[in-house]
Design an enzyme around this catalytic site. Structure first.
Site, PDB file in Angstrom:
ATOM      1  N   PHE A 184       0.819  -1.223   0.000  1.00  0.00           N
ATOM      2  CA  PHE A 184       0.000   0.000   0.000  1.00  0.00           C
ATOM      3  C   PHE A 184       0.849   1.267   0.000  1.00  0.00           C
ATOM      4  O   PHE A 184       0.291   2.364  -0.021  1.00  0.00           O
ATOM      5  CB  PHE A 184      -0.882   0.043   1.257  1.00  0.00           C
ATOM      6  N   ALA A 215       2.628   4.345  -1.067  1.00  0.00           N
ATOM      7  CA  ALA A 215       2.683   5.135  -2.304  1.00  0.00           C
ATOM      8  C   ALA A 215       2.430   6.594  -2.003  1.00  0.00           C
ATOM      9  O   ALA A 215       1.776   6.938  -1.013  1.00  0.00           O
ATOM     10  CB  ALA A 215       1.634   4.653  -3.304  1.00  0.00           C
ATOM     11  N   SER A 253       0.148   9.399  -3.492  1.00  0.00           N
ATOM     12  CA  SER A 253      -1.100   9.103  -4.203  1.00  0.00           C
ATOM     13  C   SER A 253      -1.960  10.322  -4.533  1.00  0.00           C
ATOM     14  O   SER A 253      -3.170  10.184  -4.699  1.00  0.00           O
ATOM     15  CB  SER A 253      -1.928   8.109  -3.387  1.00  0.00           C
ATOM     16  N   TYR A 307       1.107  10.404 -11.221  1.00  0.00           N
ATOM     17  CA  TYR A 307       0.634   9.388 -10.268  1.00  0.00           C
ATOM     18  C   TYR A 307       0.129   8.157 -11.016  1.00  0.00           C
ATOM     19  O   TYR A 307       0.570   7.031 -10.769  1.00  0.00           O
ATOM     20  CB  TYR A 307      -0.464   9.974  -9.371  1.00  0.00           C
ATOM     21  N   LYS A 366       1.852   4.197 -11.336  1.00  0.00           N
ATOM     22  CA  LYS A 366       1.166   2.940 -11.004  1.00  0.00           C
ATOM     23  C   LYS A 366       1.079   2.034 -12.235  1.00  0.00           C
ATOM     24  O   LYS A 366       1.187   0.806 -12.126  1.00  0.00           O
ATOM     25  CB  LYS A 366      -0.225   3.240 -10.446  1.00  0.00           C
ATOM     26  N   GLY A 406      -5.011  17.889 -13.615  1.00  0.00           N
ATOM     27  CA  GLY A 406      -4.884  16.422 -13.673  1.00  0.00           C
ATOM     28  C   GLY A 406      -6.155  15.648 -13.394  1.00  0.00           C
ATOM     29  O   GLY A 406      -6.140  14.415 -13.390  1.00  0.00           O
TER      30      GLY A 406
END
Ligand code: UDP
Length: 324
Positions: A72, A74, A76, A140, A144, A283
């Site tokens: 988990f 990150a 983000s 971001y 991922k 974004g």
């Protein structure tokens, strides 16, 4: 099973740790506490370390015989990623690569990975399923998507078994009231709406009301954090029998606009919530709604809290008396 939960002091990770332990698994948390909270870990074992330091990873993986890792950790935040792309690629791509290499050294071959709807970029369908093109529009989402690609390559080269779970918008808190969402600064919509309802924060801002949606504000698919935890447990089970790299989209399949979220929060709080309309945030895609048919049919995942008011009510309980 013995599960290493990287990022287990964070919002979703801490809910996962409780769920794992309730299901009879042993959870060890690895977290650098940059955005996570020691108090969120409860009485699970916490190892403070950083994904960007290989020695930290090797030490924690050498400390136990883990059956699987849940990842988990990150950065983000979409807007922040646009301003600080190096940080995002460093934490989310380099950090994940470090973890995978340390897992390989330690002989751990199962991973459940936190991915995101942001890998899809601008939606080309009303409901986004796993066949939707991967075309991120911010660092971001790109970070991922790169990590997912590494998982696919690792399956072929090294036999790594992985499930990438692409969350749409995680929200809510577990009913016990012990843990919930707590970021500083807080950027997410539902906590900001509830803080405004409590008279906290600098005032609620709605980022853009000129999107091509029914009320001009962005539409998102909010999914309860405990339902996300259930999907991880199902993924862990799935990896018992399934080799390869797999991905699943996790949402309720219902989109709510920013203004609809505020209206639902007004019903939960029982009073009005003031807000101002501001410029668009960089974004942000206009609509992101999941099709989770694959998670339902393959993983047997059935979200329990699909109702937006119930999700907000669970967050409201936490925000009225947060423990950290
Ligand atoms: N949003 C907003 N005001 C806020 C926080 C978020 O208007 O204080 C909007 C944001 O622009 C997006 C939606 O709410 O359209 C959800 O944003 P959030 O940051 O919660 O999640 P994201 O979709 O970025 O992961």
């Amino acid at each position: 099973m013995r599960v290493l939960v990287c990022g287990g002091a964070g919002y979703i990770g801490s809910h996962m740790v409780r769920r794992l332990r309730a299901a009879g698994h042993v959870a060890t948390v690895f977290d650098n506490l940059s955005t996570g909270h020691r108090a969120a870990v409860g009485d699970a074992q916490l190892v403070v370390g950083d994904l960007r330091r290989q020695a930290d990873l090797e030490a924690v993986l050498a400390g136990d015989r883990f059956d699987a890792v849940m990842h988990f950790c990150a950065r983000s935040l979409v807007g922040e990623s646009v301003m600080q792309p190096y940080d995002y690629y460093d934490n989310n791509v380099v950090g994940t690569l470090n973890l995978l290499q340390a897992m390989r050294t330690a002989g751990v071959d199962r991973l459940v990975f936190s991915s995101t709807a942001a890998v899809f970029g601008l939606p080309q369908a009303d409901r986004i399923d796993e066949t939707h093109p991967i075309a991120p529009i911010n660092p971001y989402g790109a970070s991922k998507a790169m990590a997912e690609r590494i998982l696919a390559d690792a399956a072929v080269a090294y036999g790594l078994r992985s499930v990438a779970l692409r969350y749409f918008n995680a929200a809510g808190a577990t009913p016990s009231g012990e843990i919930g969402e707590s970021h500083d600064p807080e950027t997410h919509l539902i906590p900001n709406v509830l803080r405004a309802a409590l008279g906290q924060g600098a005032g609620l801002k709605v980022f853009g009301n000129d999107y091509p949606t029914h009320d001009g504000t962005c539409i998102r698919d909010y999914v309860h954090v405990d339902d996300l935890a259930s999907a991880h447990l199902a993924a862990l089970e799935y990896l018992q029998t399934q080799p390869g790299a797999h991905s699943f989209n996790l949402g309720n399949g219902n989109g709510f606009s920013v203004l609809e979220v505020i209206e639902a929060a007004v019903r939960v709080a029982g009073h009005s919530i003031p807000y101002t309309i501001e410029e668009r945030r960089s974004g942000d895609p206009d609509v992101l709604v999941a099709s989770s048919e694959r998670a339902r049919s393959v993983l047997g995942w059935h979200p329990r809290s699909a109702d937006i008011e119930a999700i907000i009510a669970s967050a409201w309980r936490w925000h009225r008396s947060p423990r950290y």
